[in-house]
Design a protein around this motif. Structure first.
Motif, PDB file in Angstrom:
ATOM      1  N   ARG A 137       0.610  -1.192  -0.037  1.00 34.88           N
ATOM      2  CA  ARG A 137      -0.241  -0.045   0.131  1.00 34.88           C
ATOM      3  C   ARG A 137       0.818   1.123   0.055  1.00 34.88           C
ATOM      4  NH1 ARG A 137      -2.871  -3.374   3.545  1.00 34.88           N
ATOM      5  NH2 ARG A 137      -1.988  -2.351   5.464  1.00 34.88           N
ATOM      6  N   GLU A 138       1.998   1.190   0.736  1.00 31.71           N
ATOM      7  CA  GLU A 138       2.986   2.489   0.713  1.00 31.71           C
ATOM      8  C   GLU A 138       3.435   2.700  -0.708  1.00 31.71           C
ATOM      9  OE1 GLU A 138       7.387   2.900   2.222  1.00 31.71           O
ATOM     10  OE2 GLU A 138       6.091   2.100   3.680  1.00 31.71           O
ATOM     11  N   ILE A 139       3.736   1.686  -1.364  1.00 30.51           N
ATOM     12  CA  ILE A 139       4.421   1.496  -2.814  1.00 30.51           C
ATOM     13  C   ILE A 139       3.276   1.972  -3.883  1.00 30.51           C
ATOM     14  CG2 ILE A 139       5.830   0.256  -4.563  1.00 30.51           C
ATOM     15  CD1 ILE A 139       7.036  -1.256  -2.162  1.00 30.51           C
ATOM     16  N   ALA A 140       2.300   1.223  -3.949  1.00 27.81           N
ATOM     17  CA  ALA A 140       1.490   1.133  -5.405  1.00 27.81           C
ATOM     18  C   ALA A 140       0.841   2.126  -5.643  1.00 27.81           C
ATOM     19  CB  ALA A 140       0.605   0.027  -4.949  1.00 27.81           C
ATOM     20  N   SER A 141       0.837   2.485  -6.997  1.00 29.79           N
ATOM     21  CA  SER A 141      -0.118   3.791  -7.556  1.00 29.79           C
ATOM     22  C   SER A 141      -1.372   3.391  -7.527  1.00 29.79           C
ATOM     23  CB  SER A 141       0.705   4.025  -8.949  1.00 29.79           C
ATOM     24  OG  SER A 141       0.365   3.027  -9.809  1.00 29.79           O
ATOM     25  N   ASN A 142      -2.211   4.514  -8.032  1.00 30.21           N
ATOM     26  CA  ASN A 142      -3.576   4.119  -8.074  1.00 30.21           C
ATOM     27  C   ASN A 142      -4.132   5.014  -9.284  1.00 30.21           C
ATOM     28  OD1 ASN A 142      -6.289   3.126  -7.313  1.00 30.21           O
ATOM     29  ND2 ASN A 142      -6.432   4.469  -6.146  1.00 30.21           N
ATOM     30  N   MET A 143      -3.607   4.819 -10.436  1.00 27.22           N
ATOM     31  CA  MET A 143      -3.764   5.828 -11.538  1.00 27.22           C
ATOM     32  C   MET A 143      -5.469   5.831 -11.593  1.00 27.22           C
ATOM     33  SD  MET A 143      -2.145   5.608 -15.380  1.00 27.22           S
ATOM     34  CE  MET A 143      -0.728   5.991 -14.782  1.00 27.22           C
ATOM     35  N   THR A 144      -5.921   6.923 -11.684  1.00 27.09           N
ATOM     36  CA  THR A 144      -7.564   6.964 -12.283  1.00 27.09           C
ATOM     37  C   THR A 144      -7.568   7.952 -13.128  1.00 27.09           C
ATOM     38  OG1 THR A 144      -7.485   8.554 -10.160  1.00 27.09           O
ATOM     39  CG2 THR A 144      -7.871   6.234  -9.789  1.00 27.09           C
ATOM     40  N   TYR A 145      -8.625   7.558 -13.967  1.00 28.72           N
ATOM     41  CA  TYR A 145      -8.740   8.510 -15.167  1.00 28.72           C
ATOM     42  C   TYR A 145      -9.359   9.957 -14.854  1.00 28.72           C
ATOM     43  CZ  TYR A 145     -11.119  10.308 -19.140  1.00 28.72           C
ATOM     44  OH  TYR A 145     -11.286  11.120 -20.333  1.00 28.72           O
ATOM     45  N   PRO A 146     -10.251  10.187 -13.749  1.00 29.06           N
ATOM     46  CA  PRO A 146     -10.613  11.620 -13.133  1.00 29.06           C
ATOM     47  C   PRO A 146      -9.495  12.414 -12.911  1.00 29.06           C
ATOM     48  CG  PRO A 146     -11.939   9.956 -12.222  1.00 29.06           C
ATOM     49  CD  PRO A 146     -11.046   9.216 -12.903  1.00 29.06           C
ATOM     50  N   VAL A 147      -8.376  11.887 -12.131  1.00 26.81           N
ATOM     51  CA  VAL A 147      -7.376  12.451 -11.699  1.00 26.81           C
ATOM     52  C   VAL A 147      -6.436  12.992 -13.003  1.00 26.81           C
ATOM     53  CG1 VAL A 147      -4.934  12.635 -10.497  1.00 26.81           C
ATOM     54  CG2 VAL A 147      -7.322  11.892  -9.530  1.00 26.81           C
ATOM     55  N   LEU A 148      -6.319  11.689 -14.118  1.00 22.91           N
ATOM     56  CA  LEU A 148      -5.688  12.097 -15.245  1.00 22.91           C
ATOM     57  C   LEU A 148      -6.218  13.571 -15.957  1.00 22.91           C
ATOM     58  CD1 LEU A 148      -4.716   8.705 -16.713  1.00 22.91           C
ATOM     59  CD2 LEU A 148      -3.225  10.168 -15.451  1.00 22.91           C
ATOM     60  N   ARG A 149      -7.580  13.443 -15.985  1.00 26.72           N
ATOM     61  CA  ARG A 149      -8.215  14.566 -16.819  1.00 26.72           C
ATOM     62  C   ARG A 149      -8.151  15.900 -15.851  1.00 26.72           C
ATOM     63  NH1 ARG A 149     -13.960  13.410 -19.380  1.00 26.72           N
ATOM     64  NH2 ARG A 149     -13.569  15.650 -19.808  1.00 26.72           N
TER      65      ARG A 149
END
Length: 816
Positions: free
Chosen positions: A253-265
Motif C-alpha cells: 500500500r505504501e508503494i503502489a500507484s492508483n492511477m485513475t482517469y478523473p485525476v488524469l483528466r
C-alpha cells in the motif's frame, strides 16, 4: 441495404451535423493532410467495431478536412458499399452474416488486376480511461479495453466532447494481400491485419488493463518471491509469518500507484493552465520515433532530472500526444499530505531512498515493479536519483536499472517477455523554479524537506517569467538488442536470478543511456549566453563580441555530424540576448562606446547551472581551441599526442560518446575552426593562430575557456596523486584532497562557482582514471600508478600556461 441507406440519409445528416457541432476533437493523428491517401483510388474507412457515433463523427471529420466522405456509399465494380466499414465483434466473427466485410472487394480485385482499393483504419477514443474493473468513471467516462455499450457510449459522448482522439492508420492497399487463394481466406487475413493494428493503437493510447489496486497489492504480497522471503524471515524467528504477511501488504500500500482517469483528466486541465501561466511554451521533439514502439514494447522513460516539474511535464506531454502516461517512480519524500495522494492517482509509485537492509520491502518492491513491466505498463524513473544541483548529468545509480533488467530476464526465462525499450529524454529549461535552492545547497546549505508549504511557496512564483521548456526524445535503446551487442546471443541461455554478468553490465547500461540523453540536448538562449559570458574573466562582455561568439557556437553546432548535432533556439543572437535579459539572467550597461552585457555574482552562479546543461556539446571544440591557447602552432600528430591521454577522462566526465577515431575527429574539428577563421594552415602541414587578427584570437580563447575548469580539476587531482606518490592515498582521500584544493583555488582566484569543487566531480574523476587503466588498487585499497601516468601528466601540463602551472603547483605543495 442501399434502400435503407437512402431512407436514413436525412437522419444521418442530422446526427452528423449534431456530432460536428458538439464534439471538439482533442487530437487528430496524423493530421488529415498527411495521411498519404492516393486521391485517384477508391477509399474505404475501417472502424474496429460498429458504432453509429464513430461513423457520424468520422463523416463530419472527413467533410471538414476535404477527405473522401465517410458517410456516403461507394460504387466499386458493380458493388454498392458504405464508405465506412466495421469489423465484426469478437463473438460475431464466425457467425453467419457477420464475416469481415471485404470479401466482395477481394473478389473484384482477383477478377480484374487493373483495380485497386485503399483501406484506412480509424481508431476513435471518447476519452482515455485506463481499463479498470470498478468505478463510476469506468462506466461513463471513456473508452477502455472493454467494448462500450449503447448507454455508456451516449454518456461518454456527453461527458467527453472535448476529449475525443482520432488516430488514422496508414492506408492499406487491399491488393497487396491478395494472393489468388480463396477470397474468404484473404478476407479473414485482412481482418487479422487490421485487428493487430487496432490492438496496437489501443495499447499505445490506453496502455494495458490496470488491475484494481487492492487486487494488485494482494497478488504482490502473496507471490512466490515475496512468500520465499517471508518464510526465510519467519524461519529466523524474528517475527511470525502472519505479522510478516501484514507488513508485506502494508509495504504494498505504501508503494503502489492508483492511477485513475478523473485525476488524469484533472491533471491535464490543471497542467495546461500551469504551463500557460508559467512558461512561454513547451517544445517537443522526437516523439514520432517512439509511437510505433509503444504499440508492442514496454517503454521505460529515463529522463534527466533537473526539476520537480520533470515529473509532471513528461506525463502531460505524453498524454497530449496520444500516448499512455507512465507509472512514475517517485521518492517517498513526495508522499506528503495533499500532494502524495494526487501524485499516486496520477500514476506515481513511491520508493524509499534505500532498502538494502530491509529484505521484505525489497522483495515487495521488486515484485510490484516486475508486475508492471511484465504487463507492459510504461514506466518512468530518474536514473540519477535526485535532481542535479550543478546542472550536469549525474552518474546513473544502479538500483532501478538492475531491477528492470532482472524483471526482463525473469519474464524472458518464463517465455513471457514483451520487448522492452528504454527511452532517453532530455528536458531543458530557460529558467528553473528551484534555481535559488540549488545555489544554496551547492554552497553547503541543507536541503529543505518537501512539504505542502513549500508547494505554496512555488505557487507564489507563478507571476515570474520562466521562458520556454524543451523536451527532446533521444535514441531509444531496445534492451534485447543491447544485450546481444554487449554479451552476444549466449545471454539468452544464461538467464538466472542473478547472472554473473549483471553487476558489470548495469553501470555500462547507465553510461550508455546518460550519453543518449546528453546527445538529445537542446540549446536555448540562456545556456547559449551562459556559455559565452562565463568564459570571460569578469563575466562581462561587449555586446558586439557576444553576438559574434554566439554566432560561432551556432555555426559549430550546425557543422556537427547528425547524431551529435543539438537543436538551436529560434531567432538570431540578438533575440537570444534579449530573452536572457527579459528573464533577468543578465544585465545591460549602457556605454557610449557600445553596450556591455554582464552578470553579477548571483547571476553568474545561476548561469553556471544552465551552462553545465549543454557544456558537453562543445567538449571537443573547446578542448581543441584550448590546445592553441598557449601554443600558437600544432601539427595533427602533436595535437593528438597532447589530447589523447585526457580526452577519454573528459568525455566520461561530460558524458559524451567519444568518436571512434580521435585523430579523424580532431582533423575534422580543425577544418571547422579554419572555416570559422579562428585558425589558419601554417604552410607546413599544421595549423596556427592568426598573428594579426585580434578578434579571431579572442574568439578562440573564449571557446577554449569552456574546458579550462574541467582541465584544471584534472590537473589538480594528478598533481596531488603524483606528489603524494603511488600507494599512499585511497580513492576517497584523493577525491577529498582534490576537492579541498579546488575550493582553495576558487577562493584565491575570486571564482565564485561552488560547482567547480563539487565532490561528485572528483569522485567521478578517480573512477574514470581507474576505468581507463591509469590507476589500480593494492590489497589495502590504496591507489597504485606507474610511470605512464607521470608521462601523461607531464604531456598534459603543456596545455596550461607557465603562470597557471606554477600557481597550481604552489597550491598543491602548500597544503602538505
Amino acid at each position: 441495404m442501399a434502400l435503407l441507406h437512402t431512407l436514413t440519409t436525412p437522419l444521418r445528416a442530422v446526427m452528423t451535423r449534431m456530432i460536428a457541432a458538439w464534439v471538439r476533437p482533442r487530437l487528430i493523428e496524423p493530421p488529415p493532410a498527411e495521411l498519404g491517401i492516393a486521391a485517384e483510388l477508391p477509399v474505404f474507412y475501417v472502424l474496429p467495431r460498429t458504432a453509429w457515433s464513430d461513423t457520424w463523427l468520422l463523416g463530419s471529420l472527413t467533410s471538414r478536412h476535404g477527405l473522401p466522405a465517410a458517410d456516403s456509399r461507394r460504387r466499386f465494380s458493380g458493388l454498392n458499399l458504405p464508405g465506412c466499414l466495421a469489423l465484426p465483434r469478437r463473438r460475431q466473427r464466425h457467425t453467419a452474416g457477420h464475416a469481415p466485410p471485404f470479401e466482395g472487394l477481394i473478389e473484384r480485385l482477383e477478377a480484374d488486376p487493373a483495380l485497386a482499393v485503399q483501406l484506412v483504419p480509424v481508431s476513435i477514443f471518447w476519452g482515455r480511461a485506463p481499463g479498470k474493473r470498478f468505478g463510476f468513471w469506468r462506466m461513463v467516462a471513456a473508452d477502455s479495453w472493454q467494448l462500450t455499450g449503447r448507454l455508456r457510449r451516449l454518456l461518454a459522448i456527453l461527458v467527453n466532447r472535448r476529449s475525443v482522439e482520432i488516430h488514422f492508420g496508414a492506408p492499406l492497399m487491399l491488393r497487396d494481400i491478395c494472393d489468388g487463394r480463396d477470397p474468404a481466406l484473404t478476407n479473414r487475413k485482412a481482418a487479422r491485419l487490421l485487428r493487430v493494428h487496432f490492438r496496437r493503437v489501443r495499447s499505445r493510447v490506453l496502455g494495458p488493463d490496470l488491475s484494481h489496486r487492492r487486487t494488485l497489492i494482494e497478488g504482490v504480497a502473496s507471490s512466490p518471491h515475496v512468500g520465499q522471503v517471508i518464510n526465510e524471515l519467519a524461519g529466523e524467528g524474528r517475527q511470525s509469518r502472519p505479522r510478516l504477511e501484514r507488513r508485506a501488504r502494508r509495504y504494498g500500500r505504501e508503494i503502489a500507484s492508483n492511477m485513475t482517469y478523473p485525476v488524469l483528466r484533472f491533471m491535464d486541465g490543471l497542467l495546461r493552465r500551469l504551463w500557460n501561466r508559467l512558461y512561454d511554451g513547451v517544445d517537443v521533439r522526437g516523439l514520432e520515433a517512439i509511437k510505433p514502439l509503444a504499440e508492442d514494447h514496454t517503454l521505460v522513460y529515463v529522463p534527466c532530472h533537473r526539476s520537480h516539474i520533470d515529473y509532471l511535464l513528461l506525463s502531460y506531454v505524453l498524454y497530449q500526444e496520444g500516448l499512455m502516461p507512465p507509472h512514475i517512480a517517485a521518492g517517498r519524500n513526495l508522499d506528503m499530505p495533499l500532494v502524495g495522494p494526487l501524485l499516486r492517482r496520477g500514476g506515481a509509485f513511491f520508493l524509499r531512498r534505500s532498502f538494502r537492509d530491509n529484505r521484505l520491502y525489497g522483495a515487495v518492491f521488486n515484485e510490484y515493479l516486475h508486475r508492471l513491466i511484465a504487463r507492459g505498463h510504461p514506466l518512468e524513473y530518474f536514473m540519477e536519483g535526485g535532481r542535479s544541483r550543478s546542472g550536469r548529468m549525474l552518474p546513473a545509480r544502479p538500483g532501478m536499472l538492475a531491477m528492470t533488467l532482472r524483471s526482463f530476464l525473469r519474464s524472458h526465462a518464463a517465455g513471457q517477455a514483451q520487448p522492452l525499450a528504454f527511452i532517453p529524454v532530455y528536458i531543458g529549461y530557460e529558467r528553473v523554479i528551484e534555481s535559488a535552492s540549488y545555489q544554496r545547497e551547492l554552497r553547503g546549505g541543507r536541503k529543505r524537506k518537501e512539504t505542502p508549504l513549500s508547494l505554496l511557496r512555488v505557487l507564489g512564483k507563478l507571476r515570474q517569467p520562466f521562458g520556454r521548456v524543451s523536451l527532446n526524445i533521444g535514441e531509444p535503446l531496445r534492451l534485447a538488442d543491447y544485450l546481444d551487442h554487449e554479451l552476444g546471443r549466449q545471454w539468452r541461455g544464461e538467464i538466472g536470478p542473478q547472472p554473473v554478468w549483471l553487476n558489470d553490465l548495469v553501470p555500462r547500461l547507465g553510461e550508455t543511456l546518460n550519453r543518449r540523453i546528453n546527445a538529445a540536448a537542446v540549446l536555448n538562449p540562456v545556456n547559449m549566453v551562459a556559455l559565452v559570458l562565463l568564459a570571460t574573466p569578469h563575466h562581462a562582455i561587449e555586446e558586439r563580441l557576444l553576438v559574434r561568439q554566439l554566432s560561432l557556437l551556432a555555426a559549430l553546432q550546425r557543422r556537427m555530424p547528425a547524431p551529435t548535432r543539438a537543436s538551436l533556439p529560434e531567432g538570431d543572437p540578438e533575440a537570444w540576448i534579449a530573452q536572457a535579459l527579459a528573464l533577468g539572467m543578465i544585465q545591460r550597461r549602457d556605454q557610449s562606446l557600445g553596450d556591455i552585457l554582464l552578470a553579477d555574482t548571483h547571476q553568474a552562479s545561476q548561469l553556471g547551472w544552465y551552462r553545465n546543461n549543454v557544456l558537453h556539446l562543445f567538449a571537443l571544440a573547446g578542448l581543441t581551441a584550448f590546445a592553441f591557447r598557449h601554443q600558437p602552432r600544432h601539427s595533427l600528430d602533436e595535437l593528438e599526442a597532447l589530447l589523447a591521454p585526457g580526452w577519454p577522462i573528459l568525455a566520461r566526465e561530460l558524458m559524451v560518446t567519444p568518436p571512434l577515431d580521435l585523430r579523424e575527429a580532431l582533423a575534422a574539428m580543425l577544418e571547422v575552426l579554419v572555416e570559422q577563421e579562428l585558425l589558419e594552415p601554417d604552410g607546413e602541414g599544421g595549423w596556427q593562430r592568426f598573428e594579426e587578427r585580434l578578434e579571431a584570437g579572442e574568439s578562440l580563447d573564449l571557446l577554449g575557456q569552456l574546458m579550462q575548469p574541467s582541465l584544471e580539476r584534472g590537473y589538480l587531482l594528478l598533481a596531488v596523486l603524483i606528489h603524494t606518490g603511488s600507494g599512499h592515498l585511497t580513492a576517497e582521500s584523493l577525491a577529498e584532497h582534490g576537492r579541498l584544493l579546488a575550493e582553495r583555488l576558487a577562493v584565491l582566484s575570486g571564482l565564485d562557482a561552488p560547482e567547480f569543487f563539487d565532490t561528485r566531480l572528483f569522485v567521478s574523476l578517480v573512477e574514470s582514471l581507474e576505468l581507463e587503466g591509469w590507476l589500480w588498487r593494492d590489497t589495502e585499497d590504496r591507489l597504485i600508478f606507474d610511470d605512464r601516468l607521470r608521462d601523461a601528466a607531464r604531456r598534459s601540463s603543456k596545455l596550461f600556461d607557465p603562470a597557471l602551472r606554477h600557481r597550481l603547483q604552489l597550491i598543491t605543495r602548500r597544503t602538505e
